[in-house]
Design a protein around this motif. Structure first.
Motif, PDB file in Angstrom:
ATOM      1  N   THR A  84       0.847  -1.120  -0.135  1.00 28.35           N
ATOM      2  CA  THR A  84       0.047  -0.038   0.085  1.00 28.35           C
ATOM      3  C   THR A  84       0.972   1.356  -0.114  1.00 28.35           C
ATOM      4  N   MET A  85       1.985   1.335   0.726  1.00 25.91           N
ATOM      5  CA  MET A  85       2.798   2.496   0.815  1.00 25.91           C
ATOM      6  C   MET A  85       3.851   2.482  -0.339  1.00 25.91           C
ATOM      7  N   GLY A  86       4.188   1.620  -0.819  1.00 25.51           N
ATOM      8  CA  GLY A  86       5.175   1.367  -1.885  1.00 25.51           C
ATOM      9  C   GLY A  86       4.755   2.124  -3.303  1.00 25.51           C
ATOM     10  N   ASP A  87       5.691   2.303  -4.216  1.00 24.70           N
ATOM     11  CA  ASP A  87       5.429   3.039  -5.204  1.00 24.70           C
ATOM     12  C   ASP A  87       4.710   2.134  -6.484  1.00 24.70           C
ATOM     13  N   CYS A  88       3.789   1.797  -6.286  1.00 24.02           N
ATOM     14  CA  CYS A  88       2.977   1.030  -7.381  1.00 24.02           C
ATOM     15  C   CYS A  88       1.654   1.359  -7.050  1.00 24.02           C
ATOM     16  N   PRO A  89       0.666   1.088  -8.225  1.00 22.53           N
ATOM     17  CA  PRO A  89      -0.475   1.624  -8.272  1.00 22.53           C
ATOM     18  C   PRO A  89      -1.639   0.860  -7.612  1.00 22.53           C
ATOM     19  N   TYR A  90      -1.341  -0.191  -6.727  1.00 21.29           N
ATOM     20  CA  TYR A  90      -2.068  -1.204  -6.236  1.00 21.29           C
ATOM     21  C   TYR A  90      -1.931  -1.047  -4.732  1.00 21.29           C
ATOM     22  N   THR A  91      -2.987  -1.557  -3.925  1.00 21.01           N
ATOM     23  CA  THR A  91      -2.758  -1.360  -2.503  1.00 21.01           C
ATOM     24  C   THR A  91      -2.943  -2.889  -1.902  1.00 21.01           C
ATOM     25  N   GLY A  92      -2.823  -3.144  -0.722  1.00 21.57           N
ATOM     26  CA  GLY A  92      -2.398  -4.433  -0.044  1.00 21.57           C
ATOM     27  C   GLY A  92      -4.137  -5.127   0.029  1.00 21.57           C
ATOM     28  N   ASN A  93      -4.881  -4.265  -0.384  1.00 24.72           N
ATOM     29  CA  ASN A  93      -6.373  -4.717  -0.050  1.00 24.72           C
ATOM     30  C   ASN A  93      -6.997  -5.155  -1.535  1.00 24.72           C
ATOM     31  N   ASP A  94      -6.069  -5.018  -2.629  1.00 27.60           N
ATOM     32  CA  ASP A  94      -6.623  -5.398  -4.025  1.00 27.60           C
ATOM     33  C   ASP A  94      -6.573  -6.599  -4.393  1.00 27.60           C
ATOM     34  N   PHE A  95      -6.045  -7.587  -3.503  1.00 22.53           N
ATOM     35  CA  PHE A  95      -5.943  -9.170  -4.100  1.00 22.53           C
ATOM     36  C   PHE A  95      -5.733  -9.798  -2.574  1.00 22.53           C
ATOM     37  N   PRO A  96      -6.216 -11.094  -2.501  1.00 23.35           N
ATOM     38  CA  PRO A  96      -5.959 -11.636  -1.185  1.00 23.35           C
ATOM     39  C   PRO A  96      -4.865 -12.071  -0.926  1.00 23.35           C
ATOM     40  N   ILE A  97      -4.443 -12.069   0.372  1.00 29.97           N
ATOM     41  CA  ILE A  97      -3.326 -12.515   0.864  1.00 29.97           C
ATOM     42  C   ILE A  97      -3.580 -13.416   2.046  1.00 29.97           C
ATOM     43  N   TYR A  98      -2.793 -14.587   1.867  1.00 26.78           N
ATOM     44  CA  TYR A  98      -2.988 -15.912   2.637  1.00 26.78           C
ATOM     45  C   TYR A  98      -1.817 -16.234   3.344  1.00 26.78           C
ATOM     46  N   ILE A  99      -1.574 -16.961   4.307  1.00 32.30           N
ATOM     47  CA  ILE A  99      -0.555 -17.170   5.143  1.00 32.30           C
ATOM     48  C   ILE A  99      -0.545 -19.032   4.983  1.00 32.30           C
ATOM     49  N   ALA A 100       0.579 -19.437   4.557  1.00 35.26           N
ATOM     50  CA  ALA A 100       0.722 -20.898   4.553  1.00 35.26           C
ATOM     51  C   ALA A 100       0.898 -21.364   5.874  1.00 35.26           C
ATOM     52  N   GLU A 101       0.103 -22.449   6.382  1.00 35.78           N
ATOM     53  CA  GLU A 101       0.128 -23.124   7.507  1.00 35.78           C
ATOM     54  C   GLU A 101       1.528 -23.873   7.827  1.00 35.78           C
ATOM     55  N   LYS A 102       1.824 -23.951   8.866  1.00 31.19           N
ATOM     56  CA  LYS A 102       3.091 -24.720   9.275  1.00 31.19           C
ATOM     57  C   LYS A 102       3.123 -26.171   9.427  1.00 31.19           C
ATOM     58  N   ASP A 103       1.848 -26.532   9.860  1.00 29.30           N
ATOM     59  CA  ASP A 103       1.854 -28.121   9.890  1.00 29.30           C
ATOM     60  C   ASP A 103       0.740 -28.724   9.326  1.00 29.30           C
ATOM     61  N   CYS A 104      -0.137 -27.930   8.327  1.00 26.39           N
ATOM     62  CA  CYS A 104      -1.304 -28.634   7.781  1.00 26.39           C
ATOM     63  C   CYS A 104      -1.283 -27.836   6.439  1.00 26.39           C
ATOM     64  N   VAL A 105      -2.245 -28.534   5.794  1.00 29.22           N
ATOM     65  CA  VAL A 105      -2.714 -28.014   4.370  1.00 29.22           C
ATOM     66  C   VAL A 105      -3.350 -26.689   4.406  1.00 29.22           C
ATOM     67  N   SER A 106      -2.987 -25.906   3.614  1.00 33.53           N
ATOM     68  CA  SER A 106      -3.233 -24.385   3.515  1.00 33.53           C
ATOM     69  C   SER A 106      -4.476 -24.086   2.628  1.00 33.53           C
ATOM     70  N   GLN A 107      -4.846 -22.901   2.562  1.00 36.54           N
ATOM     71  CA  GLN A 107      -5.653 -22.348   1.603  1.00 36.54           C
ATOM     72  C   GLN A 107      -5.293 -22.734   0.096  1.00 36.54           C
ATOM     73  N   ARG A 108      -6.339 -23.265  -0.766  1.00 39.68           N
ATOM     74  CA  ARG A 108      -5.915 -23.665  -2.084  1.00 39.68           C
ATOM     75  C   ARG A 108      -6.148 -22.425  -2.918  1.00 39.68           C
ATOM     76  N   LEU A 109      -4.988 -22.058  -3.574  1.00 39.07           N
ATOM     77  CA  LEU A 109      -5.038 -20.961  -4.569  1.00 39.07           C
ATOM     78  C   LEU A 109      -5.610 -21.745  -5.916  1.00 39.07           C
ATOM     79  N   VAL A 110      -6.382 -20.982  -6.604  1.00 40.46           N
ATOM     80  CA  VAL A 110      -6.869 -21.466  -7.743  1.00 40.46           C
ATOM     81  C   VAL A 110      -7.266 -20.381  -8.812  1.00 40.46           C
ATOM     82  N   TYR A 111      -6.679 -20.518 -10.178  1.00 41.60           N
ATOM     83  CA  TYR A 111      -6.972 -19.263 -10.994  1.00 41.60           C
ATOM     84  C   TYR A 111      -7.004 -20.179 -12.252  1.00 41.60           C
TER      85      TYR A 111
END
Length: 265
Positions: free
Chosen positions: A238-265
């Motif tokens: 958001t604060m960087g020099d780009c036309p996007y913010t951190g709210n413009d796309f999903p950000i997920y966290i990879a879990e340490k010990d289990c299966v995480s969110q499935r990213l599909v496109y």
């Protein structure tokens, strides 16, 4: 195209990537049993994987490689330096040499209908790599275990739709934490690990209108928190020099010990 983290962090890493009828593992740093269980929750089996892409020879990326290779005979793709390092890692056990397929950085190759591009990264391993996987006009990347980034990395990551990107540590937590000085210097170094701040800055340089989602991976248990990584990366974009913010796309966290969110496109 899909990406899913089965495990992520210093205790073990394994990622599933694929599209259609072809799926791959990237690293096998957890037990074969955990890999099978993780894939089962996604509707797949280890025996269905068409290949294992190895990023480097550190044990949190290869501890389950020998077991999986011996049981299922899955082809293993890695740079020559990584292959030699794996072969000299006694705890992995003996692996049939015919399963190894040497790859060359920046030279694309095919596994089934997936195009794989290994790219150079800066890490304290024999010959480490990150991977970009493409099918048609869809592209996904898995980029962890790098101490820094440069124009080369930025150029290679432009145009991705899905990305697992390292956000290993919070700089202040690492500086003031319990790690010995030499280990702090290794992690901070250009052949160490990417901080939350650098992760967000790199992400801001590669965003585009069709970017779909990012998953933050390889978080340190001792020097990071999932919420802190999320907020730091979001704010850096958001604060960087780009036309996007951190709210413009999903950000997920990879879990340490289990299966995480499935990213599909």
């Amino acid at each position: 195209m899909e990406l899913c983290s089965i495990a992520s962090g210093s205790s073990g890493n394994c990622i599933m990537a694929g599209d259609g009828n072809c799926h791959l593992l990237i690293d096998a740093g957890i037990s074969g049993k955990r890999i099978e269980q993780g894939l089962n929750t996604l509707g797949y089996k280890t025996s269905e994987m068409k290949g294992i892409l190895v990023t480097h020879e550190h044990m949190d990326h290869i501890s389950g490689l020998g077991v999986v290779a011996r049981k299922y005979g899955i082809p293993i793709y890695a740079t020559e330096g990584t292959i030699q390092a794996v072969l000299h890692t006694r705890t992995v056990g003996e692996i049939d040499a015919s399963l190894f397929h040497p790859i060359v950085l920046d030279e694309k190759f095919m596994i089934g209908d997936l195009q794989v591009e290994p790219i150079r990264i800066s890490h304290d391993a024999a010959d480490p790599t990150a991977y970009i996987i493409r099918k048609g006009d869809k592209a996904a990347g898995v980029v962890t275990d790098l101490g820094t980034y440069d124009d080369y990395i930025v150029d290679r990551l432009r145009g991705l739709h899905l990305l697992i990107l390292e956000a290993n540590h919070d700089i202040n937590m690492l500086q003031t934490g319990p790690y010995p000085y030499f280990l702090k210097q290794r992690i901070f170094g250009e052949r160490g690990h990417l901080s939350n701040e650098l992760c967000g800055q790199l992400l801001g340089k590669i965003l585009h209108d069709r970017f779909h989602a990012v998953m933050l991976g390889h978080l340190s248990k001792e020097n990071n928190f999932p919420e802190l990584a999320y907020e730091t990366v979001r704010l850096e974009v958001t604060m960087g020099d780009c036309p996007y913010t951190g709210n413009d796309f999903p950000i997920y966290i990879a879990e340490k010990d289990c299966v995480s969110q499935r990213l599909v496109y």
